[in-house]
Design an enzyme around this catalytic site. Structure first.
Site, short mmCIF file in Angstrom:
data_model
loop_
_atom_site.label_atom_id
_atom_site.label_comp_id
_atom_site.label_asym_id
_atom_site.label_seq_id
_atom_site.Cartn_x
_atom_site.Cartn_y
_atom_site.Cartn_z
N GLY A 28 -23.41 15.91 -36.10
CA GLY A 28 -22.58 14.72 -36.03
C GLY A 28 -21.63 14.57 -37.21
O GLY A 28 -21.42 15.50 -37.98
N TYR A 29 -21.05 13.37 -37.32
CA TYR A 29 -20.00 13.09 -38.31
C TYR A 29 -18.92 14.16 -38.19
O TYR A 29 -18.61 14.88 -39.11
CB TYR A 29 -20.56 13.02 -39.74
CG TYR A 29 -19.74 12.08 -40.59
CD1 TYR A 29 -19.82 10.70 -40.41
CD2 TYR A 29 -18.85 12.55 -41.55
CE1 TYR A 29 -19.05 9.83 -41.16
CE2 TYR A 29 -18.07 11.69 -42.30
CZ TYR A 29 -18.18 10.33 -42.11
OH TYR A 29 -17.41 9.47 -42.85
N GLY A 33 -13.30 20.94 -37.51
CA GLY A 33 -14.04 22.20 -37.37
C GLY A 33 -14.96 22.14 -36.14
O GLY A 33 -15.01 23.09 -35.34
N HIS A 34 -15.66 21.01 -35.96
CA HIS A 34 -16.51 20.86 -34.77
C HIS A 34 -15.65 20.87 -33.50
O HIS A 34 -16.03 21.46 -32.48
CB HIS A 34 -17.27 19.53 -34.82
CG HIS A 34 -18.22 19.40 -35.96
ND1 HIS A 34 -18.01 18.56 -37.01
CD2 HIS A 34 -19.41 20.01 -36.19
CE1 HIS A 34 -19.02 18.65 -37.86
NE2 HIS A 34 -19.88 19.52 -37.39
N GLY A 144 -19.74 27.74 -36.43
CA GLY A 144 -18.62 27.94 -37.34
C GLY A 144 -18.92 29.04 -38.35
O GLY A 144 -20.04 29.12 -38.88
N GLN A 145 -17.92 29.87 -38.64
CA GLN A 145 -18.09 30.93 -39.64
C GLN A 145 -18.31 30.36 -41.03
O GLN A 145 -18.82 31.03 -41.92
CB GLN A 145 -16.87 31.86 -39.61
CG GLN A 145 -16.90 33.02 -40.58
CD GLN A 145 -18.15 33.88 -40.42
OE1 GLN A 145 -18.50 34.28 -39.32
NE2 GLN A 145 -18.83 34.15 -41.53
N LYS A 146 -17.96 29.09 -41.23
CA LYS A 146 -18.14 28.48 -42.56
C LYS A 146 -19.58 28.59 -43.02
O LYS A 146 -19.86 28.82 -44.20
CB LYS A 146 -17.71 27.02 -42.52
CG LYS A 146 -17.73 26.43 -43.90
CD LYS A 146 -17.88 24.94 -43.87
CE LYS A 146 -18.57 24.51 -45.12
NZ LYS A 146 -19.85 23.91 -44.87
N SER A 183 -18.75 18.00 -43.25
CA SER A 183 -19.10 16.57 -43.20
C SER A 183 -19.40 16.06 -44.61
O SER A 183 -19.24 14.88 -44.89
CB SER A 183 -20.32 16.36 -42.30
OG SER A 183 -20.04 16.89 -41.02
#
Ligand code: PAF
Length: 278
Positions: A28-29, A33-34, A144-146, A183
């Site tokens: 959430g938040y 990116g999401h 995500g690749q992050k 986030s």
């Protein structure tokens, strides 16, 4: 968008879906990116399911579980607008009922990098993601690749445990100065926020050296450390140049590697990575 806040409701909604299902697990938040994960899932599947669950099992006792940012009404608006069909928002007691005692340990991969500072973190991540895979039974799942180590851990888990799902990795979404969206960026003070661009600058320095032919893992790590040391508000946790699959630090870079780092700004810990030679 249908919302299921219990396992029973999720199972009923899932049973009505035919054709491919893309799953976007989140805490959430939500940020852009999401939404990039959702957009990719929307483009590749008949149905898109997302989850919002701040997973207590992946937070250590001194970490920010209680203070992790939450804004469900805003998240609902964003996911509805992005075309999510089914949103799962379970309570912790539903996913971890009394007596719960089965955990997924992705041994070796979970004890390095983030795992050193956050013991137990990847056990919590792998366990909840496997539960989400079992419940939603997605065709594809989007990450995500992050969170590069999370990706390596989940790929290994899916392979080792024969999960019938394809993991899809989506590139990191960045602010104009290169800061990866997270986030937790909301916790940064304005001076910390300005300083936080140092993570991307350090990664870019590693990329520049690699492109110029540098293949010594230690010299690439040292170059990232030197950039971070120039930022007075940031305290380096680690700088790493590691094999993509095993996460072992590389002395000499021969195949594709992940250059990654973690830097603390006050109580906020930021991570980022890039792939070299991939
Ligand atoms: O990346 C995250 O937000 C979380 O680790 C995940 C994959 C949703 C599991 O709780």
């Amino acid at each position: 968008m249908r919302r299921a806040d219990t396992i029973a409701k999720l199972r009923r909604a899932r049973a009505r879906m035919t054709g491919s299902v893309g799953l976007v697990p989140t805490m959430g938040y939500l940020h852009a990116g999401h939404l990039a994960l959702v957009a990719r899932a929307r483009a590749e599947n008949v149905h898109v399911a997302a989850s919002i669950f701040v997973n207590p099992a992946q937070f250590g006792p001194t970490e920010d579980y209680a203070h992790y940012p939450r804004d469900l009404p805003r998240d609902l608006r964003l996911l509805r607008g992005a075309g999510v069909d089914l949103l799962f928002t379970p309570a912790a007691a539903d996913l971890y009922p009394p007596g719960f005692t089965t955990w997924v340990n992705v041994e070796g991969l979970d004890s390095q990098l983030e795992g050193k500072s956050r013991p137990g973190h990847f056990r919590g991540v792998a366990t909840v993601v496997l539960k989400l895979f079992n419940l939603v039974q997605p065709t594809r799942a989007y990450f995500g690749q992050k969170d590069g180590q999370q990706v390596a851990v989940l790929k290994r888990m899916a392979q080792d445990l024969d999960c019938p799902v394809k993991l899809v990795l989506v590139p990191t979404v960045r602010e104009a100065d290169g800061l990866a969206l997270s986030s937790r960026n909301v916790f940064l003070t304005p001076p910390q926020r300005a300083g936080a661009a140092v993570l991307y600058r350090a990664l870019q320095e590693a990329r520049r050296l690699y492109a110029a032919g540098e293949r010594s893992g230690e010299r690439l790590r040292q170059a990232m450390r030197a950039v971070v040391q120039e930022e007075p508000l940031g305290a380096l946790d680690y700088a790493s140049v590691a094999d993509l699959a095993t996460l072992q630090e590389q002395e000499t870079v021969r195949g594709p590697v992940m250059a990654s780092l973690a830097v603390r700004f006050g109580k906020t810990r930021l991570i980022d990575n890039i792939l070299l030679g991939a």
